[in-house]
Design an enzyme around this catalytic site. Structure first.
Site, PDB file in Angstrom:
ATOM      1  N   ASP A  55       0.768  -1.124   0.052  1.00  0.00           N
ATOM      2  CA  ASP A  55      -0.105  -0.072  -0.122  1.00  0.00           C
ATOM      3  C   ASP A  55       0.987   1.355   0.000  1.00  0.00           C
ATOM      4  OD1 ASP A  55      -2.296   1.877   0.635  1.00  0.00           O
ATOM      5  OD2 ASP A  55      -3.506   0.073   0.843  1.00  0.00           O
ATOM      6  N   VAL A  84       2.269   2.235  -7.206  1.00  0.00           N
ATOM      7  CA  VAL A  84       1.841   1.576  -8.295  1.00  0.00           C
ATOM      8  C   VAL A  84       2.348   2.599  -9.597  1.00  0.00           C
ATOM      9  CG1 VAL A  84       0.506  -0.262  -7.507  1.00  0.00           C
ATOM     10  CG2 VAL A  84      -0.446   1.674  -8.437  1.00  0.00           C
ATOM     11  N   TYR A 175     -12.774   7.717 -14.180  1.00  0.00           N
ATOM     12  CA  TYR A 175     -12.658   6.164 -13.414  1.00  0.00           C
ATOM     13  C   TYR A 175     -13.282   5.207 -14.201  1.00  0.00           C
ATOM     14  CZ  TYR A 175     -13.202   2.856  -9.712  1.00  0.00           C
ATOM     15  OH  TYR A 175     -13.110   1.681  -8.718  1.00  0.00           O
TER      16      TYR A 175
END
Length: 267
Positions: A55, A84, A175
Site C-alpha cells: 500500500d 504503483v 474512473y
C-alpha cells in the site's frame, strides 16, 4: 418506478479449503479494510505459503502485518510500501516475493476514484486516476508476468475492475475509462501470456462496503446504491475476495481473459 428491495442477510463466512496451498501471493492496495485486505486474509486462510502485500500508507501496512503475523505466523506475511505509479517500487514488491520463492499469484487491487464532470475535469484529475488505476495495473501485470516467464512456471494474475467499466455514470468519466481499460488489458494480456501457462482474469464489483466508502458517501446515496443491487445490500469485501481467490485457484484452470461481475449489474 424503482422497486424497493428488502435487504437480504449477509451469508456466513466460508472457511478455507486450501485453494492456494503452497502459493506465493502478492496483493496491492491491501492496508485498509477493503477488498485488498480481505484478499490477503483469504489467501492466508486458503493455505498460501506467503502473502506479500503493499500500500502507500506505511503505518497501516505495519499494523496490518503485525496483526496478521500474530494470527498466521510471521514467516507467512510481508508488507512493503509500493506506489504503483513508480515502476521501481513495483519491481521492489516483486523482489520481496522472490525471497519466498517468487510470485505465483498477483492480485492487482490498486485504484483511485473521484467525482468530476467531464466539463470541469482537469488534466491532472484525469491523469492521476488513469495512472494509478489503469497504468498502475499494467505495470504490475507486466512485472509479475516477466517474473513468472523468467522462472519458467505457470502463474495467475487477477485484476480488480468495476461494473462502471461497462456502464455510464455521472461524474465518473476518468474512473470508468480506467476500469474499462483494465478489462481490455485483462483480455489482451491473457492472450499474450497464455503460451507461458499464465492466466489473467478480473473481477468487476459494484458496491463493496468498507469504512472509507461510508466516510466519503452520504447515507442517502448509499441507500440508493444498495437498492440497485439484487440482494438489496452492498457486498462485503470478503465476498469479492472469495471470487478473486477462486480465479487464482486451480478451480478456474481453464478460465482466462474473463471479467467476472461480482454483482447483478452490467449496465
Amino acid at each position: 418506478m424503482t422497486t424497493l428491495r428488502a435487504e437480504q442477510p449477509t451469508p456466513e463466512y466460508v472457511p478455507g479449503h486450501g485453494l492456494l496451498r503452497d502459493q506465493v501471493v502478492v496483493v496491492t492496495a491491501a492496508a485498509g479494510a477493503g477488498i485488498g485486505a480481505a484478499v490477503v486474509r483469504r489467501a492466508l486462510e486458503e493455505g498460501a505459503n506467503a502473502v506479500v502485500f503493499s500500500d502507500t500508507h506505511e503505518r497501516r501496512l505495519a499494523e496490518a502485518e503485525e496483526a496478521l503475523a500474530e494470527e498466521f505466523g510471521a514467516d507467512r506475511v510481508r508488507q512493503l510500501v509500493c506506489d504503483v505509479t513508480d515502476e521501481s517500487q513495483v519491481g521492489a514488491l516483486l523482489d520481496a516475493a522472490d525471497e519466498f520463492g517468487g510470485v505465483d499469484v498477483m492480485i492487482n487491487n490498486a485504484g483511485l476514484g473521484g467525482t468530476a464532470s467531464v466539463l470541469e475535469m482537469t488534466d491532472d484529475q484525469w491523469s492521476k486516476v488513469l495512472d494509478i488505476t489503469l497504468t498502475g495495473t499494467f505495470r504490475c501485470v507486466r512485472a509479475a508476468g516477466q517474473r513468472m516467464v523468467a522462472a519458467g512456471k505457470p502463474g495467475v494474475i487477477v485484476n480488480n475492475a468495476s461494473v462502471i467499466g461497462w456502464r455510464a455514470q455521472e461524474g465518473q468519466a476518468h474512473y470508468a475509462a480506467a476500469k474499462a481499460g483494465v478489462m481490455a488489458l485483462t483480455r489482451c494480456s491473457a492472450i499474450d501470456l497464455a503460451p507461458h501457462g499464465i492466466r489473467v482474469n478480473a473481477v468487476s464489483p459494484s458496491l463493496a462496503m468498507h469504512p472509507f466508502l461510508e466516510k466519503v458517501t452520504s447515507p442517502e446515496l448509499l441507500v440508493e446504491l444498495k437498492q440497485r443491487e439484487a440482494f438489496g445490500r452492498a457486498a462485503e469485501p470478503w465476498e469479492v475476495a472469495n471470487v478473486m481467490v477462486f480465479l487464482a485457484s486451480g478451480y478456474s484452470s481453464y478460465l482466462t481473459g474473463e471479467v467476472i461481475s461480482v454483482s447483478s449489474q452490467h449496465a
